[in-house]
Design an enzyme around this catalytic site. Structure first.
Site, short mmCIF file in Angstrom:
data_model
loop_
_atom_site.label_atom_id
_atom_site.label_comp_id
_atom_site.label_asym_id
_atom_site.label_seq_id
_atom_site.Cartn_x
_atom_site.Cartn_y
_atom_site.Cartn_z
N ASP A 306 -23.62 -33.99 15.17
CA ASP A 306 -22.96 -34.23 16.45
C ASP A 306 -21.48 -33.94 16.29
O ASP A 306 -20.80 -34.57 15.47
CB ASP A 306 -23.18 -35.69 16.88
CG ASP A 306 -22.84 -35.95 18.34
OD1 ASP A 306 -22.00 -35.21 18.90
OD2 ASP A 306 -23.40 -36.90 18.92
N ARG A 308 -19.24 -34.03 18.85
CA ARG A 308 -18.50 -34.54 20.01
C ARG A 308 -17.37 -35.48 19.60
O ARG A 308 -17.41 -36.11 18.55
CB ARG A 308 -19.45 -35.26 20.97
CG ARG A 308 -20.39 -34.33 21.70
CD ARG A 308 -21.39 -35.09 22.54
NE ARG A 308 -22.34 -35.86 21.73
CZ ARG A 308 -23.34 -36.56 22.24
NH1 ARG A 308 -23.50 -36.63 23.56
NH2 ARG A 308 -24.17 -37.21 21.43
#
Length: 374
Positions: A306, A308
């Site tokens: 991930d 983000r």
């Protein structure tokens, strides 16, 4: 809700002693744009200068014109997929074989291309600031995280001749690792099918990066915990109604819940594909069609599980005067990030919608590998 003043260009200009001179964030943004176009940039470390070129946007003509010592820089994830054992942290530096051509480079960088060569050997040297900085830059450009680093006297000569963007590698790392404070740009009433009392707020980073949005439902009371969802952009799920994920149903269910509660804020963060961008997300989808799960596909491309940055969500909430929330999420990473950034999460509100035969494996991987509370 807090009344905030619109962001103006004067805000960024005031940061520099010379109002017309670009500051560090703007210079980094220009380099990112150049790399997306396929233009080289120069990174410095001590007295060393290195030309950097993303493999994805490297043209045959530019590759043929290179001179000097060439290294291929990959993430440790991508290097492991190629069978490279020697890495330094999250970066692997590979010496270019003497007869390696552009096809060799492209195949090493992109798992969709057939790799028929022996596994390359990692360089004996440790990765330096230049190698770490170029991977961060290429990721910010939403390109495949692989780049060519060229060193030698030829580099400085061409940097001066062509005016390539030049930055100290350590400054690039610091800038790209820093939190990105967002500023309000505009807002207006937007009645929606899920909530007629809607208002859309648009926020922008001073470096000209992606805009992010806050969808306000009703009139939340900032003195009370506000019902909030951090929702990452998903073109395939939110717009096309893709059945491969649960994003579209989560978006609509969150807005409906806020409407039923009388108020709430949905933060729509433009971090497509867990932060790797739509093009790379489609590459990952192709790898999933070959049998990899979502995490394995990201790793084969060279990305983390991930990518983000949920600090953006905390920044938007602060701009709106919200410091305590009832967070609609199944993702403990969102709770941890908001909490560490000073937003009090008084309650987690589960959001269990959208499971079907096409996305059951995806949701199971969310739970088993990413820790989602499903």
């Amino acid at each position: 809700m807090r009344a905030y003043a619109p962001f103006t260009f004067a805000d960024t200009a005031a940061q520099s002693p010379d109002p017309l001179a670009p500051d560090l964030s703007e210079r980094v943004a220009r380099v990112v744009s150049d790399l997306r176009l396929g233009l080289p940039a120069i990174l410095t470390q001590g007295g060393d200068h290195a030309m950097i070129l993303p493999v994805e946007t490297l043209s045959p003509a530019r590759f043929a014109a290179l001179s000097g010592q060439c290294q291929l820089v990959l993430t440790a994830y991508r290097a492991a997929a190629l069978g490279v054992q020697e890495t330094a942290g999250d970066v692997s530096v590979i010496q270019m074989p003497p007869k390696a051509d552009l096809d060799w480079l492209k195949a090493a960088a992109d798992p969709r291309r057939p790799w028929t060569q022996p596994a390359p050997q990692g360089a004996a040297q440790m990765a330096g600031d230049i190698h770490h900085a170029v991977i961060r830059l290429v990721k910010r450009a939403e390109l495949v995280p692989a780049a060519l680093v060229v060193t030698g006297p030829w580099v400085s000569q061409n940097a001066a001749r062509h005016g390539f963007g030049t930055l100290p590698a350590v400054d690039v790392i610091a800038q790209l690792d820093a939190a990105r404070d967002m500023h309000p740009v505009s807002d207006a009433r937007v009645p929606m099918a899920a909530a007629s009392a809607g208002r859309l707020h648009v926020f922008r980073a001073p470096d000209g990066g992606a805009e992010h949005y806050a969808i306000q439902v009703g009139t939340p009371d900032p003195d009370q915990p506000v019902l909030v969802r951090l929702h990452s952009a998903c073109f395939t799920g939110d717009v096309l109604g893709s059945l491969k994920c649960d994003c579209g149903p989560q978006l609509q269910a969150a807005l409906a819940a806020m409407n039923a509660a009388g108020s709430g804020v949905l933060l729509y963060l433009n971090q497509e594909g867990r932060g790797i961008g739509l093009a790379n997300k489609m590459r990952a989808y192709g790898l999933q069609d070959q049998g990899l799960d979502t995490v394995e596909a990201n790793h084969h491309l060279g990305f983390a599980d991930d990518e983000r940055d949920f600090r953006i969500g905390a920044s938007l909430l602060r701009q709106m005067g919200i410091d305590q929330v009832r967070l609609m999420t199944n993702n403990p990473a969102k709770i941890a990030r908001l909490t560490s950034d000073g937003i009090k999460v008084v309650e987690r509100v589960p959001l269990m919608v959208g499971r079907g035969p096409e996305n059951s494996r995806y949701l199971d991987i969310k739970a088993s590998k990413s820790g989602h509370m499903m």
